[in-house]
Design an enzyme around this catalytic site. Structure first.
Site, PDB file in Angstrom:
ATOM      1  N   LYS A  20       0.866  -1.186   0.000  1.00  0.00           N
ATOM      2  CA  LYS A  20       0.000   0.000   0.000  1.00  0.00           C
ATOM      3  C   LYS A  20       0.896   1.226   0.000  1.00  0.00           C
ATOM      4  CE  LYS A  20      -3.583   2.221   2.852  1.00  0.00           C
ATOM      5  NZ  LYS A  20      -4.569   2.502   1.815  1.00  0.00           N
ATOM      6  N   THR A  23      -2.829   6.666   0.168  1.00  0.00           N
ATOM      7  CA  THR A  23      -4.062   6.681   0.940  1.00  0.00           C
ATOM      8  C   THR A  23      -4.921   7.803   0.381  1.00  0.00           C
ATOM      9  OG1 THR A  23      -5.040   6.768   3.158  1.00  0.00           O
ATOM     10  CG2 THR A  23      -3.108   8.170   2.781  1.00  0.00           C
ATOM     11  N   GLU A  73      -3.344   0.941  -3.592  1.00  0.00           N
ATOM     12  CA  GLU A  73      -4.016   0.692  -2.306  1.00  0.00           C
ATOM     13  C   GLU A  73      -4.017  -0.804  -1.971  1.00  0.00           C
ATOM     14  OE1 GLU A  73      -5.438   2.529   0.027  1.00  0.00           O
ATOM     15  OE2 GLU A  73      -6.120   4.423  -0.818  1.00  0.00           O
TER      16      GLU A  73
END
Length: 103
Positions: A20, A23, A73
């Protein structure tokens, strides 16, 4: 300006593994800058688990989310859209915060 950032516990391993790398946040959580180091804690119990460095912050519309956003993500695009709608119901204007793990 944010001085720390929180993530749901379910994202901890994705962040720590480097899977990831972005955000998506609302405007209230977009006030960070490239080069800023942020301590990262779990949303549920405020447990620190790493530090990240902000690489960039760019506006993005919910309707313009792509497979690339989803990959960053570590999700599929339908998963990403569902998660964003759960966290920010009805919100179109988002901010992408790209980051890297501080070792």
């Amino acid at each position: 300006m944010l001085t720390k950032i929180t993530f749901f516990e379910r994202f901890e391993q994705d962040i720590l593994s480097g899977a990831k790398t972005i955000t998506l946040r609302d405007e209230a959580e977009s006030h960070v800058f490239a080069g800023q180091i942020l301590p990262v804690s779990t949303f549920e119990d405020d447990r620190w688990f790493c530090d990240i460095e902000v690489i960039e912050v760019v506006p993005v519309l919910f309707s313009e989310l792509t497979e690339q956003h989803a990959a960053q993500e570590n999700m599929t695009l339908p998963e990403l859209r569902r998660v964003i709608q759960e966290i920010y119901p009805g919100l179109e204007q988002l901010f992408q915060i790209r980051f890297c793990l501080v070792q």
